[in-house]
Design a protein around this motif. Sequence first.
Motif, PDB file in Angstrom:
ATOM      1  N   ASN A   1       8.720  20.082  54.445  1.00  9.09           N
ATOM      2  CA  ASN A   1       8.649  20.098  52.985  1.00  9.09           C
ATOM      3  C   ASN A   1       7.548  19.168  52.492  1.00  9.09           C
ATOM      4  O   ASN A   1       6.811  19.502  51.572  1.00  9.09           O
ATOM      5  CB  ASN A   1       9.987  19.662  52.389  1.00  9.09           C
ATOM      6  N   GLN A   2       7.486  18.020  53.154  1.00  6.74           N
ATOM      7  CA  GLN A   2       6.461  17.058  52.759  1.00  6.74           C
ATOM      8  C   GLN A   2       5.078  17.673  52.952  1.00  6.74           C
ATOM      9  O   GLN A   2       4.222  17.626  52.069  1.00  6.74           O
ATOM     10  CB  GLN A   2       6.612  15.812  53.615  1.00  6.74           C
TER      11      GLN A   2
ATOM     12  N   MET B   1       4.474  20.263  50.464  1.00  6.98           N
ATOM     13  CA  MET B   1       4.146  19.622  49.190  1.00  6.98           C
ATOM     14  C   MET B   1       2.668  19.278  49.157  1.00  6.98           C
ATOM     15  O   MET B   1       1.952  19.603  48.216  1.00  6.98           O
ATOM     16  CB  MET B   1       4.998  18.359  49.069  1.00  6.98           C
TER      17      MET B   1
END
Lengths: 289, 476
Positions: free
Chosen positions: B327-328, B331
């Motif tokens: 997810n990071q 992002m």
Amino acid sequence: MNSEAVLKIENVTKTYSLGKRSVPALSNLNLQVKKGEFVAIMGPSGSGKTTLLNVIGCIDKPTSGKVLLDNVDVAELAEGELYKIRRNKIGFVFQSFNLLPYLNARENVELPMENNSKSKAERSIKAKELLATVGLSGREEHRPQRLSQGEQQRVAIARALANDPAIILADEPTGNLDIKNKHEIVKLLANLNLNNGTTIIVVTHDSQVAAHTERMLFLTDGKIIREKEGLHLAKKNICPYCKGKLQPTDENCPNCGKTVRFKKKVPPAKDKHDETLAMSQTKHCDKEV
Amino acid sequence: MISIPAGIAANQKTTQTLTNNLSDAIAQTQQSLNRTIAQTEESINQTLTQIDCSLTPSAPQGFGFSPDIGNFSGQIGQFGGSPPADFNFTPGQFGRGSTPGEFGAGAFGGGGSNPMNQTYYADIADVAGVTAVAPVLQASEGHNVTVDNPFGGRTFARMIADYVIEGIPLTSNLVDNYPILPTNITSGRNLQAGDVGKVLLSENNSALFGAAVGSTVSILGEDFEVVGIHGSSGVSDRLILYMNLSDAQALTNNTGYVTTLHVYVNDATEVTNVASAVSVLHPELDVTTAQERLEQLQNLQSTYQTQLENAQSTYESQVQNAQATMNQTNMQAFQEIGVAVVATSLIVLFVMLYTVRERTKEIGTLKAIGFSNRSVMSQFMLEGVLLSLLAGVVAIVIGSVAAPLLSSVLLPSVSPVANLFGVRAVTATTPTAAASLSPELMVTTFGVAVLLGAVGSLYPAWRAAKTRPAEAMRYE
């Protein structure tokens, strides 16, 4: 001659404001151009030649006064209408030809017809006809870079004729051309006027070019200070000096006795010859008026 | 630029698949375990008044539960996008008495219980509270295999049970009143009181002997008629075939001997007393009550539950970690895309502005020869959009080559591992090479390109439309 005025300019004033100062470019100018006339506008730089041309060509609006093109006051029209006038009533010929380099001669001529009701095939036929008129048949598919400057200007003239405009406006049409091409373009314009009855207004400060027109207007400080008849009248069998009728074979006017046509001793093979000839004609005119 | 969303999409998909697969696997395991335990519990509850006595000093467990690798065939296999392999969970053998395990037959098998003399132990029936005693003989039949000693040294022989003969006293009192026979008959009928020369096969037996209901089967040289087939259940009777006790004793040369005595007590509250009384009477016997078996089962259940939960939480935390990292990264990737979108719009804007400036004279000419503001504007918009579309095509070509390479560099690779019952149950590696351009992504790319082109050329096109036709007069 048809005496109907295709262009009527009444009391036109144009003032540019530069900061707080206002600079008059045209002041109370009046002018009438009849249908089928071949007119030259002359004058020094800053005399308002280009402003006048822009006002006639609907690309600039006068501060006051009327500009009647085919009896329509274009000074009153908004931009939404003006482009239609430019498209249908005006044909522009520019000093630097302004052809689109990525379109060939035919496509350049078709350009102004793009938004009219003609089909693509009809436009193509018309463009070819026009190119033939300016003596460029066979060169339709050539791009501007493959044409000489004189040829480019001819394409530009064909383009100006595309929508059968009321007036051809030529801004220094020979300014970028050598002497030979200059004469060819002047001849072409004169023939268009003579044979097709096209109304032409030429802005120039070349007196040789101006001398080949019908009427010369001298502009200074936004006013017409002088008017003269040009040699082109003789081609219409009218004496440029006394307006008497001429026979096509007359070298001198039967009324006033002045020389109106020069007998060509040798066919003009060299540019220099043309130049001296033209110069002598201009001188002659200047002296007499 | 478009290779980034391609990679993200691929990795997200993979993580999703991983998580789903794990959940499925855990859920299936849980279900299977619960079912087995419930069945066993039920069967034990049915026999709450039952005490089992056998001569098995070395095997304290009342039921052979072998939490061994073999029983748990739950190797889910490498994920890599494929659905979880079939998941046969059969946690051990819960059985009555000394049931032979499918594996480790030596430890829990028929040989584990020593035959006991029926008449010697007949006095158990006289213990106060005892209503009936069902002597049962179990004998395991199998084949020997040679097994390499995993710690080096000598190899040893080991018996693998093929089937287990269980002889049951088919008296009408026992058959009618006590749960001595299996209950889940899938075809044919159950054994009845007085059946001699009849056999009740398990489904495994039926396959082993190639016998069906009504056919005759030869067991240790004797012919028996198959009366029915019982299904495998939580009670590990998969290998057991049932017959009359006398038949079994004759067949295995154990006349007068049994391996287990099922002692039935008149009341559940008496079970403990009776069990201790039996232990006093015959201290050499291993006496197991249903209550004890239940406790053992519950212990095992909780052990299993803990293992399962541990495995689950381990795996989940691994997946979560991986997902968090992903997810990071996503992002970051989206931020990069955002920057790229803004940059692209600006580039289109400046390029188009420059073009419009460069072509002022041309635009002026077009306007002078009668082009409307609208047609000039639309022409430049179209040009911007077409340029962007062209860029989109180039992007797709480059992206389809670069996406797999880039995504493997840019995005983390997830390899969650979970242990179930000592088995590396779930291993998964993110197949980063799967990052490819989906048709949706291509369409999106074109859409974004058109949008960026349109947005970027809006202002320049407006500027072009506003060009004064007098610019055509400019002499350069």
